[in-house]
Design a protein around this motif. Structure first.
Motif, PDB file in Angstrom:
ATOM      1  N   ASN A   1       3.439   0.533   3.003  1.00  0.00           N
ATOM      2  CA  ASN A   1       3.214  -0.536   3.980  1.00  0.00           C
ATOM      3  C   ASN A   1       3.232  -1.858   3.221  1.00  0.00           C
ATOM      4  O   ASN A   1       2.615  -1.981   2.154  1.00  0.00           O
TER       5      ASN A   1
ATOM      6  N   TRP B   1       1.174   5.015   0.517  1.00  0.00           N
ATOM      7  CA  TRP B   1       0.461   6.137   1.143  1.00  0.00           C
ATOM      8  C   TRP B   1       1.125   7.460   0.783  1.00  0.00           C
ATOM      9  O   TRP B   1       2.349   7.589   0.791  1.00  0.00           O
ATOM     10  N   THR B   2       0.294   8.465   0.539  1.00  0.00           N
ATOM     11  CA  THR B   2       0.793   9.807   0.262  1.00  0.00           C
ATOM     12  C   THR B   2       1.142  10.513   1.573  1.00  0.00           C
ATOM     13  O   THR B   2       0.318  10.557   2.488  1.00  0.00           O
ATOM     14  N   ILE B   3       2.340  11.055   1.638  1.00  0.00           N
ATOM     15  CA  ILE B   3       2.759  11.836   2.809  1.00  0.00           C
ATOM     16  C   ILE B   3       2.626  13.336   2.530  1.00  0.00           C
ATOM     17  O   ILE B   3       2.135  14.082   3.350  1.00  0.00           O
TER      18      ILE B   3
ATOM     19  N   LEU C   1       0.869  -1.177   0.000  1.00  0.00           N
ATOM     20  CA  LEU C   1       0.000   0.000   0.000  1.00  0.00           C
ATOM     21  C   LEU C   1       0.905   1.226   0.000  1.00  0.00           C
ATOM     22  O   LEU C   1       1.754   1.364   0.879  1.00  0.00           O
TER      23      LEU C   1
ATOM     24  N   ASP D   1      -5.128   7.441  -2.452  1.00  0.00           N
ATOM     25  CA  ASP D   1      -4.380   7.296  -1.201  1.00  0.00           C
ATOM     26  C   ASP D   1      -5.080   6.262  -0.344  1.00  0.00           C
ATOM     27  O   ASP D   1      -6.126   6.549   0.239  1.00  0.00           O
ATOM     28  N   PRO D   2      -4.559   5.033  -0.269  1.00  0.00           N
ATOM     29  CA  PRO D   2      -3.299   4.592  -0.853  1.00  0.00           C
ATOM     30  C   PRO D   2      -3.491   4.006  -2.257  1.00  0.00           C
ATOM     31  O   PRO D   2      -4.606   3.693  -2.656  1.00  0.00           O
TER      32      PRO D   2
ATOM     33  N   VAL E   1      -3.050   0.700  -4.132  1.00  0.00           N
ATOM     34  CA  VAL E   1      -3.014  -0.708  -3.727  1.00  0.00           C
ATOM     35  C   VAL E   1      -2.333  -1.519  -4.829  1.00  0.00           C
ATOM     36  O   VAL E   1      -2.797  -1.535  -5.975  1.00  0.00           O
TER      37      VAL E   1
ATOM     38  N   VAL F   1       5.115   6.774   1.472  1.00  0.00           N
ATOM     39  CA  VAL F   1       5.636   5.722   2.333  1.00  0.00           C
ATOM     40  C   VAL F   1       4.766   4.492   2.131  1.00  0.00           C
ATOM     41  O   VAL F   1       3.531   4.587   2.144  1.00  0.00           O
TER      42      VAL F   1
END
Lengths: 243, 243, 243, 243
Positions: free
Chosen positions: B171, B130-132, B128, B144-145, B147, B169
């Motif tokens: 996961n 993810w947008t920071i 996944l 976001d996120p 997949v 980032v």
């Protein structure tokens, strides 16, 4: 080094049995007891919302090198006057550790100029806390990752300014990630936010978490005399030009 | 905008059936085809390790605004002369996107001054992304996120300098986290590293991944004339003092 | 693009002859006139302290992509309600340029969580504005250095958080230095502080300064729909785990 | 703490009378003598280009916590093998201070992935070194500004990556500015570049400069065992998933 551990102490004062089963002496008591053996040169006191001026009088703050802040359901009950007092002491050089749901505290929002909102879900899932900055004193001696068996999930987007330093990022079993350890400077003060720690899980009893907090306190402690950052020198014209 | 997609093209040239099942036109072909509809003003060419001078002659680089780099098992076969040439063009303003296992390429290590080592494991697990940084042009329009159903795991510690910007980032289902999208400036050039993308999984066929790459190309494209950063002005004594 | 130039307009309203000699249409008028030819796709309006709600009603802010802020001697007269409204719009994505003595404005201090104090001296000395980040869109097309013949000195220590990007640093003839161009992100909004510009000198009539402001406006303009950053998704348990 | 001060020692070996008038024991001798009283727990040795392997054998580096590097006219004479050896020790955790014209050394360029080019002019003009980061241990106890009566000018644009921390910015009488104190992390190592110090001026005899160097050495000293950053753990599939 003089440390003050502040806790809103509301779950405990309300007699929440789950919380008290983990923290019979309060979350503040558990944090203080956890870091004390790691900071033998420190005087540690605690203060709570219920104390006069929340236990954060001018005298107490003036005698505090590092303040730890835990709050959750009573952020709005913290008086603006006390928040402003803490804010000024951070600017002047006092260190500050903001813990877990303290991300929504008035003082953290005030220092960041941000909402500090985030994703969350409380299903007691596994959190792995990974070290990002391996050169930082706060991450020294910390296993990589820290394994927290059951935790509340905090996830991105975490609405914070770009941190000065990104120390830890967490993975949650449900799939989220979170910048769980970040630092900031404001004025002459150093700020460390660390998210692990919740009233429903015994996180503050984990030795690795206690070590992170102790490392954070050492890092945030001021290294020069506290002073008002606005009391600046106004150079006279030509002073430097003439030198 | 003139784009060159570089791929070592070794899995493909060796006839690896799994890789060819995903990328019959090569990984470079898939990347080029994926971003072309999103960059209608762009001329896109490809180049590979097997071409004379790896297809990265002085003329090609001088006519390239943004170079994308994919490599995996043949980093050592890239000539130092070509690496140095790419290095100089980045310093002078050419944009560079380094993709996936390109983290171990000579050019990325050379630009970062770091090993770029990381954890990895290839079990086809879910990633996944993810947008920071939600204000950045590269994250615009990205779910976001993101997949990615099956991926190779890349995990922290990722041995890179502190990024100028942390955009994504990831996961991984196995428990790791990874700074999967980061940017750097070197000289007048902009660099974007993006980790999703592997030869064994059809990641470059995902529309969201193609959009990130297209956004990255637009962001990395130079906005001023390319020039040698070392050809500096040496001010004469007193010039400014006299003005 | 919809731009609002805000000025406290107090020097002008008080009939200060020196200020009016430089800025007969007000500082806001000069700024608006200076950037208009460089931003041909923009609608530019102005607003001042004396307008109802300081000209910054909810409707005006909702229709503003980038707000420019100039204030000096009347920061305390800006109502907290309007400051909070601007704060919320920045969090939601509105761009903000804070100019010169606006460093002491309530909105800048609120967004930074800092005092923004600095050294200063007004002797009409030469300021040279040097570009630090040569890859940034705000510094594109700007001479290095910009020469401002007569200026108020602003010097370090400038009590601000570490900037996301350091674009310009100034040299003053008296010997000081100053981080004269810095950027921040807060929520979904982009903030650019630029110090050159004073009521006693005709700085906003310089073409290079106008170009920096126009570049800053383009950079700060939102690239995605404005939205409340606190209106977040709370993922249900197992949603990602199950996917 | 074990410190090695490295100097190319070429001006001195050539008998340059001006240089020897300031530094009869060599620049390395002056630096070592200057920091010794401030680092009482340190063993300090020196090494020069003329020594076998430039005095930087594997044994010496393995027994060095912090290396200081001064070079000017003989960068090209430093062997690539020694540069690579120093590079690997920095990655593994050795601290490094790069001084003055060492900005053009092979090791600094290698660690930064940048040219480190800059403006320069040698007219013996006044440099004022201003503190930017007042919370950093390197700036502790340092007057703000440090006044250096006569110096070589180093000016922006300084072609370096965005520093991890910006500690000092200098003003030169001729009008330039320069990021004169910056830090970086590479691998497990900490790097501090500090520009004041020249062979033609007695800068290393100033007490404030000696204090900055001593502070820098303390900051750069490793806090954990040196180790190879590429010797990473490759987690087995499912290990974390199963925990």
């Amino acid at each position: 080094m003089r440390i003050t551990v502040w806790n809103e102490n509301v779950h405990e004062a309300q007699g929440d049995e789950l919380v008290l089963s983990h923290y019979p002496d309060g979350i503040h008591g558990a944090i203080a007891a956890g870091i004390a053996p790691l900071l033998e040169d420190a005087e540690i006191r605690t203060a709570t919302l219920q104390d006069p001026e929340h236990g954060l009088t001018e005298d107490v703050l003036a005698a505090t090198d590092v303040l730890l802040w835990w709050g959750h359901i009573a952020h709005e009950q913290v008086s603006d006057e006390v928040v402003e007092r803490v804010f000024q002491h951070v600017q002047a050089g006092m260190g500050l550790l903001v813990l877990h749901s303290g991300h929504y505290s008035k003082i953290f929002q005030r220092l960041l100029g941000s909402t500090a909102s985030l994703l969350w879900r409380n299903e007691g899932e596994r959190e792995l806390v990974w070290t990002i900055d391996r050169t930082h004193p706060i991450t020294q001696g910390i296993p990589d990752p820290i394994v927290i068996p059951r935790q509340e999930m905090y996830g991105e987007p975490f609405d914070i300014p770009t941190p000065d330093e990104l120390l830890f990022v967490s993975n949650f079993a449900g799939g989220e990630v979170f910048r769980s350890g970040v630092t900031y400077r404001r004025g002459l003060g150093r700020i460390f936010y660390f998210s692990p720690g919740d009233q429903e899980y015994p996180v503050y009893h984990q030795a690795e978490i206690q070590q992170v907090l102790a490392n954070g306190v050492r890092w945030a402690a001021p290294t020069r005399p506290r002073r008002n950052v606005t009391a600046i020198h106004k150079p006279e014209a030509g002073w430097f030009a003439a030198s």
